[in-house]
Motif scaffolding. Structure first.
Motif, mmCIF file in Angstrom:
data_model
loop_
_atom_site.group_PDB
_atom_site.id
_atom_site.type_symbol
_atom_site.label_atom_id
_atom_site.label_comp_id
_atom_site.label_asym_id
_atom_site.label_seq_id
_atom_site.Cartn_x
_atom_site.Cartn_y
_atom_site.Cartn_z
ATOM 1 N N CYS A 116 1.919 -3.964 -16.320
ATOM 2 C CA CYS A 116 3.362 -3.101 -16.742
ATOM 3 C C CYS A 116 3.962 -2.778 -15.807
ATOM 4 C CB CYS A 116 3.378 -1.951 -17.946
ATOM 5 S SG CYS A 116 2.928 -3.698 -19.295
ATOM 6 N N ILE A 117 3.788 -1.615 -14.914
ATOM 7 C CA ILE A 117 3.885 -0.741 -13.964
ATOM 8 C C ILE A 117 3.056 -0.457 -12.897
ATOM 9 C CG2 ILE A 117 4.719 2.291 -14.048
ATOM 10 C CD1 ILE A 117 4.097 1.973 -17.045
ATOM 11 N N PRO A 118 3.322 -1.404 -11.860
ATOM 12 C CA PRO A 118 2.700 -2.103 -10.441
ATOM 13 C C PRO A 118 3.044 -0.201 -9.570
ATOM 14 C CG PRO A 118 3.415 -3.697 -11.016
ATOM 15 C CD PRO A 118 4.267 -2.882 -11.929
ATOM 16 N N GLU A 119 3.274 0.516 -9.959
ATOM 17 C CA GLU A 119 3.919 1.583 -8.820
ATOM 18 C C GLU A 119 2.697 2.455 -9.321
ATOM 19 O OE1 GLU A 119 6.119 0.193 -11.178
ATOM 20 O OE2 GLU A 119 7.330 -0.668 -9.613
ATOM 21 N N LEU A 120 1.737 2.269 -10.552
ATOM 22 C CA LEU A 120 0.713 3.332 -10.516
ATOM 23 C C LEU A 120 -0.648 2.835 -10.060
ATOM 24 C CD1 LEU A 120 0.325 3.373 -14.526
ATOM 25 C CD2 LEU A 120 1.527 5.104 -12.962
ATOM 26 N N PHE A 121 -0.522 1.556 -9.592
ATOM 27 C CA PHE A 121 -1.551 1.709 -8.732
ATOM 28 C C PHE A 121 -1.828 1.454 -7.258
ATOM 29 C CE2 PHE A 121 -3.648 -2.308 -6.231
ATOM 30 C CZ PHE A 121 -5.385 -1.263 -6.654
ATOM 31 N N TYR A 122 -0.249 0.791 -6.779
ATOM 32 C CA TYR A 122 0.114 1.495 -4.738
ATOM 33 C C TYR A 122 0.841 2.344 -4.767
ATOM 34 C CZ TYR A 122 3.698 -1.270 -6.289
ATOM 35 O OH TYR A 122 5.467 -1.591 -7.202
ATOM 36 N N SER A 123 1.386 3.305 -5.557
ATOM 37 C CA SER A 123 1.961 4.602 -5.384
ATOM 38 C C SER A 123 3.331 4.621 -4.394
ATOM 39 C CB SER A 123 0.825 5.756 -5.472
ATOM 40 O OG SER A 123 -0.591 5.860 -4.190
ATOM 41 N N ASP A 124 2.263 5.234 -3.008
ATOM 42 C CA ASP A 124 3.142 5.659 -1.967
ATOM 43 C C ASP A 124 3.006 4.573 -1.043
ATOM 44 O OD1 ASP A 124 0.513 7.006 -1.424
ATOM 45 O OD2 ASP A 124 1.890 8.768 -0.839
ATOM 46 N N LEU A 125 2.156 3.193 -1.506
ATOM 47 C CA LEU A 125 1.909 2.623 -0.171
ATOM 48 C C LEU A 125 3.119 2.343 1.390
ATOM 49 C CD1 LEU A 125 -0.526 0.295 0.910
ATOM 50 C CD2 LEU A 125 0.245 -0.991 -0.752
ATOM 51 N N ALA A 126 4.361 1.890 0.118
ATOM 52 C CA ALA A 126 5.348 1.374 0.704
ATOM 53 C C ALA A 126 6.083 2.366 2.155
ATOM 54 C CB ALA A 126 6.746 1.018 -0.141
ATOM 55 N N GLN A 127 5.655 3.736 1.378
ATOM 56 C CA GLN A 127 6.038 4.867 2.213
ATOM 57 C C GLN A 127 4.758 5.023 3.566
ATOM 58 O OE1 GLN A 127 5.709 8.357 0.030
ATOM 59 N NE2 GLN A 127 8.338 7.907 -0.207
ATOM 60 N N LYS A 128 3.638 4.575 3.271
ATOM 61 C CA LYS A 128 3.070 4.579 4.448
ATOM 62 C C LYS A 128 3.034 3.127 5.160
ATOM 63 C CE LYS A 128 -0.763 7.145 2.080
ATOM 64 N NZ LYS A 128 -2.373 7.117 1.294
ATOM 65 N N LEU A 129 3.240 2.483 4.713
ATOM 66 C CA LEU A 129 4.214 1.049 5.409
ATOM 67 C C LEU A 129 5.131 0.986 6.080
ATOM 68 C CD1 LEU A 129 2.454 -1.345 3.095
ATOM 69 C CD2 LEU A 129 1.807 -1.417 5.356
ATOM 70 N N GLY A 130 6.206 2.103 5.969
ATOM 71 C CA GLY A 130 6.617 1.804 6.584
ATOM 72 C C GLY A 130 8.165 1.232 6.081
ATOM 73 N N ILE A 131 7.973 1.096 4.776
ATOM 74 C CA ILE A 131 8.543 0.028 3.845
ATOM 75 C C ILE A 131 9.901 0.869 3.769
ATOM 76 C CG2 ILE A 131 8.847 -1.733 2.761
ATOM 77 C CD1 ILE A 131 6.852 -2.796 3.234
ATOM 78 N N GLU A 132 10.716 1.096 3.455
ATOM 79 C CA GLU A 132 11.932 1.892 2.737
ATOM 80 C C GLU A 132 12.158 1.313 1.795
ATOM 81 O OE1 GLU A 132 15.519 1.853 5.327
ATOM 82 O OE2 GLU A 132 14.711 2.015 6.612
#
Length: 178
Positions: A116-132
């Motif tokens: 339901c809330i995928p952000e719980l799993f990958y949390s700050d992954l976008a910041q670590k990958l450099g994706i805005e």
């Protein structure tokens, strides 16, 4: 009804153990797959990188290891099922199976919340990958079949341990008479 209870206990134990092994094994499969959008990245349920560059990315791109709840529930289910087969007091069997059922319920809630809330799993992954933006990180990047299979195995674990907690073991007097 007594013959059913005698045959039901080992069957429930076996089904519960198989479901626990399946649920535990599914945590090793990728739960998040970005191979279609941003390269060969896939993260297993335990939060580590499972892609081809796993050794390079694993230290900086670890995800929330929420599936450890699934592993803990699977371990408790196996222990509770083994306790239900072994000659142990009824109270111990009931308490172990109640604990296993509750832990499997918590793990099922975790899996449902990840869907339901995928952000719980990958949390700050976008910041670590450099994706805005989080645009590529939607439910479509989750491996829904794996998560549904984990949820199904957890439901089977809840049912088996719940029924094992309620089924009364025949008394020793009944066992010696028959």
């Amino acid at each position: 009804m007594r013959p059913l209870q005698r045959t039901a206990r080992p069957l429930l134990c076996a089904v519960g153990i198989v479901a626990a092994i399946v649920a535990g094994a599914l945590t090793v499969l990728p739960w998040l797959d970005l191979s279609s959008s941003d390269g060969p990245f896939a993260w297993m349920g335990l939060g580590s990188d499972g892609g081809p560059q796993a050794s390079h990315n694993s230290s900086i791109l670890d995800l929330n290891p929420l599936s450890w709840t699934v592993v803990a529930a699977a371990a408790l289910t196996i222990i509770a099922a083994a306790t239900a087969i072994a000659p142990t007091p009824r109270t111990t069997i009931s308490l172990m199976n109640i604990a296993a059922a509750l832990s499997a319920l918590v793990a099922a809630v975790v899996v449902v919340s990840i869907v339901c809330i995928p952000e719980l799993f990958y949390s700050d992954l976008a910041q670590k990958l450099g994706i805005e933006s989080f645009t590529p990180f939607t439910r479509s990047t989750l491996s829904i079949p794996v998560l549904v299979a984990v949820g199904g195995a957890l439901i089977v674990m809840i049912i088996c341990t719940g029924v094992l907690a309620v089924i009364r073991r025949p008394s020793r007097a009944d066992a010696t008479i028959r």
